[in-house]
Design a protein around this motif. Structure first.
Motif, PDB file in Angstrom:
ATOM      1  N   TYR A   1      64.395   2.618  39.201  1.00 37.57           N
ATOM      2  CA  TYR A   1      64.288   1.673  40.315  1.00 37.57           C
ATOM      3  C   TYR A   1      65.276   0.533  40.150  1.00 37.57           C
ATOM      4  N   VAL A   2      65.857   0.120  41.282  1.00 36.03           N
ATOM      5  CA  VAL A   2      66.833  -0.958  41.301  1.00 36.03           C
ATOM      6  C   VAL A   2      66.320  -2.046  42.247  1.00 36.03           C
ATOM      7  N   LYS A   3      66.348  -3.275  41.788  1.00 37.45           N
ATOM      8  CA  LYS A   3      65.969  -4.411  42.640  1.00 37.45           C
ATOM      9  C   LYS A   3      67.042  -4.585  43.709  1.00 37.45           C
ATOM     10  N   VAL A   4      66.618  -4.572  44.991  1.00 42.01           N
ATOM     11  CA  VAL A   4      67.593  -4.664  46.072  1.00 42.01           C
ATOM     12  C   VAL A   4      67.507  -5.953  46.889  1.00 42.01           C
ATOM     13  N   CYS A   5      66.313  -6.567  46.935  1.00 42.39           N
ATOM     14  CA  CYS A   5      66.172  -7.795  47.714  1.00 42.39           C
ATOM     15  C   CYS A   5      64.791  -8.382  47.477  1.00 42.39           C
ATOM     16  N   ALA A   6      64.587  -9.571  47.979  1.00 39.34           N
ATOM     17  CA  ALA A   6      63.251 -10.167  48.007  1.00 39.34           C
ATOM     18  C   ALA A   6      62.531  -9.650  49.245  1.00 39.34           C
TER      19      ALA A   6
ATOM     20  N   PRO B   1      72.079  -0.393  38.925  1.00 38.15           N
ATOM     21  CA  PRO B   1      71.319  -0.526  37.679  1.00 38.15           C
ATOM     22  C   PRO B   1      72.125  -1.280  36.641  1.00 38.15           C
ATOM     23  N   GLY B   2      71.450  -2.175  35.947  1.00 34.07           N
ATOM     24  CA  GLY B   2      72.114  -2.948  34.910  1.00 34.07           C
ATOM     25  C   GLY B   2      72.783  -4.211  35.415  1.00 34.07           C
ATOM     26  N   GLU B   3      73.003  -4.323  36.732  1.00 35.76           N
ATOM     27  CA  GLU B   3      73.667  -5.506  37.276  1.00 35.76           C
ATOM     28  C   GLU B   3      72.682  -6.513  37.842  1.00 35.76           C
ATOM     29  N   THR B   4      71.470  -6.077  38.171  1.00 34.91           N
ATOM     30  CA  THR B   4      70.550  -6.979  38.848  1.00 34.91           C
ATOM     31  C   THR B   4      69.675  -7.765  37.897  1.00 34.91           C
ATOM     32  N   GLY B   5      69.476  -7.234  36.701  1.00 36.65           N
ATOM     33  CA  GLY B   5      68.562  -7.881  35.784  1.00 36.65           C
ATOM     34  C   GLY B   5      67.114  -7.620  36.143  1.00 36.65           C
ATOM     35  N   GLY B   6      66.863  -7.036  37.342  1.00 36.27           N
ATOM     36  CA  GLY B   6      65.505  -6.780  37.786  1.00 36.27           C
ATOM     37  C   GLY B   6      64.977  -5.430  37.353  1.00 36.27           C
ATOM     38  N   ALA B   7      65.844  -4.525  36.968  1.00 34.87           N
ATOM     39  CA  ALA B   7      65.406  -3.190  36.554  1.00 34.87           C
ATOM     40  C   ALA B   7      65.548  -3.064  35.048  1.00 34.87           C
ATOM     41  N   ALA B   8      64.518  -2.514  34.428  1.00 39.35           N
ATOM     42  CA  ALA B   8      64.564  -2.325  32.982  1.00 39.35           C
ATOM     43  C   ALA B   8      65.604  -1.267  32.650  1.00 39.35           C
ATOM     44  N   PRO B   9      66.253  -1.356  31.484  1.00 48.82           N
ATOM     45  CA  PRO B   9      67.216  -0.337  31.104  1.00 48.82           C
ATOM     46  C   PRO B   9      66.565   1.046  31.157  1.00 48.82           C
ATOM     47  N   GLY B  10      67.270   2.007  31.770  1.00 49.19           N
ATOM     48  CA  GLY B  10      66.744   3.352  31.898  1.00 49.19           C
ATOM     49  C   GLY B  10      65.810   3.528  33.087  1.00 49.19           C
ATOM     50  N   SER B  11      65.499   2.460  33.778  1.00 47.39           N
ATOM     51  CA  SER B  11      64.614   2.536  34.934  1.00 47.39           C
ATOM     52  C   SER B  11      65.356   3.161  36.104  1.00 47.39           C
TER      53      SER B  11
ATOM     54  N   LYS C   1      59.154   0.335  45.927  1.00 47.23           N
ATOM     55  CA  LYS C   1      57.980  -0.389  45.452  1.00 47.23           C
ATOM     56  C   LYS C   1      58.264  -1.882  45.552  1.00 47.23           C
ATOM     57  N   VAL C   2      57.174  -2.636  45.693  1.00 50.32           N
ATOM     58  CA  VAL C   2      57.270  -4.091  45.768  1.00 50.32           C
ATOM     59  C   VAL C   2      56.507  -4.652  44.586  1.00 50.32           C
ATOM     60  N   GLU C   3      57.180  -5.470  43.793  1.00 49.95           N
ATOM     61  CA  GLU C   3      56.566  -6.117  42.641  1.00 49.95           C
ATOM     62  C   GLU C   3      56.986  -7.571  42.587  1.00 49.95           C
ATOM     63  N   ASP C   4      56.015  -8.462  42.445  1.00 54.19           N
ATOM     64  CA  ASP C   4      56.281  -9.894  42.313  1.00 54.19           C
ATOM     65  C   ASP C   4      57.196 -10.421  43.414  1.00 54.19           C
ATOM     66  N   GLY C   5      57.020  -9.906  44.633  1.00 54.18           N
ATOM     67  CA  GLY C   5      57.785 -10.399  45.771  1.00 54.18           C
ATOM     68  C   GLY C   5      59.184  -9.829  45.899  1.00 54.18           C
ATOM     69  N   ASP C   6      59.544  -8.848  45.058  1.00 50.58           N
ATOM     70  CA  ASP C   6      60.853  -8.224  45.127  1.00 50.58           C
ATOM     71  C   ASP C   6      60.707  -6.748  45.502  1.00 50.58           C
ATOM     72  N   VAL C   7      61.731  -6.214  46.193  1.00 55.17           N
ATOM     73  CA  VAL C   7      61.738  -4.822  46.616  1.00 55.17           C
ATOM     74  C   VAL C   7      62.652  -4.028  45.692  1.00 55.17           C
ATOM     75  N   TYR C   8      62.141  -2.904  45.214  1.00 59.79           N
ATOM     76  CA  TYR C   8      62.872  -2.003  44.326  1.00 59.79           C
ATOM     77  C   TYR C   8      62.973  -0.644  44.986  1.00 59.79           C
TER      78      TYR C   8
END
Length: 121
Positions: A19-24, A7-17, A107-114
């Motif tokens: 969920y963490v973006k892990v891959c496309a 969290p905080g390193e990917t830019g894909g997860a909102a602060p406090g979220s 979850k999958v959003e906009d082609g990315d996996v969280y």
């Protein structure tokens, strides 16, 4: 291929979220899996048909990477001794494994996996 996400390193997860973006999504082969890492936890991201799942990547029997195994019929098979784990529950469907592996929210959003390691919804 192992990818690390925090969290905080990917830019894909909102602060406090949680969920963490892990891959496309395109990084995960159809009816296959890849290994990622979330907060030092090994996670297998698995595609089975149109569904995407996240499980602990370490077999509960032999402590090898599940993401290197085959995906079929809603399960992932450990490549070393052949134990299969249900993708939805993490429960073993055949021996020698007797203990489940953890499953995680995905979850999958906009082609990315969280992925969320959090137990709550």
């Amino acid at each position: 291929m192992s990818q690390a996400a925090r969290p905080g390193e990917t830019g894909g997860a909102a602060p406090g979220s949680e969920y963490v973006k892990v891959c496309a999504l395109d990084d995960v082969p159809a009816d296959g899996a890849i290994a990622v890492e979330v907060d030092d936890t090994p996670v297998a991201i698995v595609r089975s048909g149109a569904d995407v799942f996240a499980l602990n990547d370490i077999c509960s029997h032999a402590e090898v990477s599940l993401s290197e195994g085959e995906v079929y019929d809603g399960t992932i098979e450990c490549w070393l001794h052949g134990s299969c784990f249900d993708l939805r529950s993490g429960k073993p469907t055949n021996p020698p494994a007797t203990q489940p592996v953890a499953t995680y929210k995905v979850k999958v959003e906009d082609g990315d996996v969280y992925v969320s390691l959090s137990a709550g919804d």
